[in-house]
Design a protein around this motif. Structure first.
Motif, PDB file in Angstrom:
ATOM      1  N   MET A   1     -24.232  -8.022  58.362  1.00 13.46           N
ATOM      2  CA  MET A   1     -24.420  -7.836  56.676  1.00 13.46           C
ATOM      3  C   MET A   1     -24.288  -9.318  56.179  1.00 13.46           C
ATOM      4  O   MET A   1     -24.222 -10.132  57.266  1.00 13.46           O
ATOM      5  CB  MET A   1     -23.210  -7.105  56.199  1.00 13.46           C
ATOM      6  N   GLU A   2     -25.173  -9.377  55.099  1.00 19.81           N
ATOM      7  CA  GLU A   2     -25.029 -10.600  54.812  1.00 19.81           C
ATOM      8  C   GLU A   2     -24.173 -11.032  53.597  1.00 19.81           C
ATOM      9  O   GLU A   2     -24.269  -9.917  52.601  1.00 19.81           O
ATOM     10  CB  GLU A   2     -26.412 -10.960  53.578  1.00 19.81           C
ATOM     11  N   GLU A   6     -22.820 -14.726  44.346  1.00 21.87           N
ATOM     12  CA  GLU A   6     -23.465 -14.408  43.141  1.00 21.87           C
ATOM     13  C   GLU A   6     -22.740 -15.408  41.641  1.00 21.87           C
ATOM     14  O   GLU A   6     -24.157 -15.461  41.073  1.00 21.87           O
ATOM     15  CB  GLU A   6     -23.032 -12.889  42.614  1.00 21.87           C
ATOM     16  N   VAL A  27     -21.873 -10.980  45.945  1.00 21.45           N
ATOM     17  CA  VAL A  27     -22.484  -9.765  46.958  1.00 21.45           C
ATOM     18  C   VAL A  27     -22.761  -9.156  48.186  1.00 21.45           C
ATOM     19  O   VAL A  27     -22.974 -11.013  49.098  1.00 21.45           O
ATOM     20  CB  VAL A  27     -24.129  -9.668  46.488  1.00 21.45           C
ATOM     21  N   VAL A  28     -22.348  -8.651  49.339  1.00 21.37           N
ATOM     22  CA  VAL A  28     -23.206  -8.318  50.630  1.00 21.37           C
ATOM     23  C   VAL A  28     -23.871  -7.060  50.794  1.00 21.37           C
ATOM     24  O   VAL A  28     -23.506  -6.342  49.813  1.00 21.37           O
ATOM     25  CB  VAL A  28     -20.927  -7.528  51.249  1.00 21.37           C
ATOM     26  N   THR A  29     -24.951  -7.400  51.124  1.00 21.77           N
ATOM     27  CA  THR A  29     -25.820  -6.504  51.352  1.00 21.77           C
ATOM     28  C   THR A  29     -26.273  -6.600  52.503  1.00 21.77           C
ATOM     29  O   THR A  29     -25.228  -6.631  53.572  1.00 21.77           O
ATOM     30  CB  THR A  29     -27.435  -7.350  51.686  1.00 21.77           C
ATOM     31  N   ASN A  66     -19.786  -0.351  43.906  1.00 20.46           N
ATOM     32  CA  ASN A  66     -20.765   0.108  45.260  1.00 20.46           C
ATOM     33  C   ASN A  66     -21.540  -0.117  44.698  1.00 20.46           C
ATOM     34  O   ASN A  66     -21.971   1.062  44.068  1.00 20.46           O
ATOM     35  CB  ASN A  66     -19.939   1.143  45.825  1.00 20.46           C
ATOM     36  N   ARG A  67     -23.040  -0.392  44.420  1.00 19.95           N
ATOM     37  CA  ARG A  67     -24.142  -0.470  44.375  1.00 19.95           C
ATOM     38  C   ARG A  67     -24.389   0.461  44.525  1.00 19.95           C
ATOM     39  O   ARG A  67     -26.586   0.394  44.156  1.00 19.95           O
ATOM     40  CB  ARG A  67     -24.689  -2.380  43.658  1.00 19.95           C
ATOM     41  N   VAL A  71     -25.172  -2.312  49.562  1.00 18.56           N
ATOM     42  CA  VAL A  71     -25.039  -3.542  48.240  1.00 18.56           C
ATOM     43  C   VAL A  71     -23.797  -3.177  48.056  1.00 18.56           C
ATOM     44  O   VAL A  71     -23.552  -1.846  46.783  1.00 18.56           O
ATOM     45  CB  VAL A  71     -26.748  -4.047  47.346  1.00 18.56           C
ATOM     46  N   TRP A  72     -22.827  -4.127  48.156  1.00 22.75           N
ATOM     47  CA  TRP A  72     -21.218  -3.863  46.885  1.00 22.75           C
ATOM     48  C   TRP A  72     -21.726  -5.529  46.667  1.00 22.75           C
ATOM     49  O   TRP A  72     -21.735  -6.659  46.761  1.00 22.75           O
ATOM     50  CB  TRP A  72     -20.222  -3.877  48.571  1.00 22.75           C
ATOM     51  N   SER A  73     -20.642  -5.571  45.498  1.00 25.82           N
ATOM     52  CA  SER A  73     -19.992  -6.671  45.074  1.00 25.82           C
ATOM     53  C   SER A  73     -18.373  -6.633  45.398  1.00 25.82           C
ATOM     54  O   SER A  73     -17.555  -5.763  45.320  1.00 25.82           O
ATOM     55  CB  SER A  73     -20.540  -6.344  43.546  1.00 25.82           C
TER      56      SER A  73
END
Length: 280
Positions: A1-2, A6, A27-29, A66-67, A71-73
Motif C-alpha cells: 500500500m502507498e 492529497e 489517499v491510500v492505494t 472507499n473510491r 483506493v481509499w481516502s
C-alpha cells in the motif's frame, strides 16, 4: 500500500500565524479487498501522518470514502486540545480529541486476610495459659501455622473512563488485550506508578460515525504497612505475605506463632498506560 497527502482541506491559524486546527486528507492505494481493509488503511495513515502540525495535535482519523479499485481516502483532524495531558502527543488511531468522561466509585472491595493489624485481645479462664496466635486470625491447630482468616472491606476505587472514538483498529484492539490485567508504570490519571490496574474496555462500534468506549480501572494506593514493628513498603497492587511458624517455649508456657519473614510480591506486570491515548 502507498499513502500520499492529497489535500490540506482546512487550516486555522492564530494571530502569530501558528496552526491551531487542521484537517488533512490522505489517499491510500493498493488496498487489498479483505475484511480488515479498514483497519489496514487506518494503521497506514496513522503511521504516515504527523502527530503534530504547528500547535495542533492529531485528534482523530476518519474514513472519507472507499473510491473503489483499492483506493481509499482518510481525513486526519488536528486540534490544540488533542494533546495528551500525561505528556504524550497524539492519540491512537480513532481516538477523539474530546476530553473523556470520568466516573468513580469508592465503595471498596473485599479481601481475605489472615493476619490482624496488631496483636488481638486475649480472654480465658482465670489462671489459664492462653496460646498466643501472634497476628494470625482464626488459628486453631497448635502444631501448624494455619488459620481461617476473614474477609474484610478493602479501601479501593473503581474508575470508568468513557472516550469517544471514530474507529477501532486491530492494532488498538491488540493493545487493549495486552494492557488488560497490568498496572501503570508511569504516573497516570494523577496516580503514582503501581496504583492503577487496567481491568479492560468495552464498547460497540455501529459501523458509522463516532462511538463511545468505556475503559475500566481499579485503584489501590501505594502504602507503608507495619507488621509487628516492621515497616514494609508496597505498591498498590503488590501482595504482602509472611512465613510463620508455631513454637512451644516449654516450661509449661502456651504455644505461640512467630513471624520468620515478610515478603512483598509483584503479581501484575507494569506497562505504560499512555499508549491508550485517553484524554483524562
Amino acid at each position: 500500500m502507498e499513502v500520499q497527502l492529497e489535500a490540506k482541506v482546512t487550516q486555522t491559524r492564530n494571530g502569530w500565524n501558528e496552526i491551531t486546527a487542521a484537517t488533512w486528507r490522505y489517499v491510500v492505494t493498493g488496498v487489498p479487498d479483505t475484511t480488515d481493509a479498514t483497519d489496514q488503511v487506518m494503521d497506514e495513515v496513522y503511521a504516515e501522518s504527523p502527530a503534530q502540525v504547528g500547535n495542533a495535535f492529531r485528534e482523530s482519523l476518519d474514513i472519507d470514502e472507499n473510491r473503489g479499485g483499492g483506493v481509499w481516502s482518510v481525513e486526519v483532524s488536528y486540534s490544540e486540545d488533542a494533546q495528551d495531558t500525561e505528556g504524550s502527543t497524539g492519540a491512537g488511531p480513532g481516538i477523539s480529541g474530546n476530553r473523556a468522561v470520568v466516573s468513580f466509585d469508592t465503595s471498596g472491595g473485599t479481601e481475605h486476610v489472615t493476619s490482624s493489624l496488631k496483636a488481638p485481645k486475649k480472654f480465658g479462664k482465670a489462671g489459664a495459659k492462653i496460646p498466643d496466635p501472634g497476628l494470625l486470625i482464626g488459628w486453631k491447630d497448635k502444631t501448624k501455622a494455619e488459620c481461617d482468616g476473614v474477609d474484610k472491606v478493602a479501601p479501593s476505587m473503581r474508575k470508568t473512563v468513557v472516550q469517544r472514538m471514530s474507529a477501532l483498529s486491530t492494532r488498538y484492539e491488540n493493545l487493549l488485550i495486552d494492557l488488560t490485567g497490568t498496572v501503570n508504570s508511569n504516573k497516570f490519571m494523577g496516580r503514582e506508578p503501581g496504583e492503577v490496574l487496567f481491568l479492560g474496555a468495552s464498547g460497540s462500534d455501529p459501523g458509522r460515525g463516532k462511538f463511545d468506549v468505556t475503559f475500566n480501572f481499579a485503584i489501590q494506593r501505594n502504602e507503608t504497612v507495619e507488621i509487628e514493628g516492621i515497616k514494609v513498603e508496597k505498591k498498590g497492587w503488590e501482595y504482602v505475605w509472611s512465613i510463620t511458624k508455631p513454637t512451644i517455649p516449654g516450661d509449661g508456657q502456651p504455644p505461640k506463632i512467630l513471624i520468620e519473614g515478610i515478603y512483598v510480591s509483584p503479581i501484575y506486570k507494569e506497562t505504560d498506560f499512555r499508549q491508550l491515548g485517553l484524554h483524562v
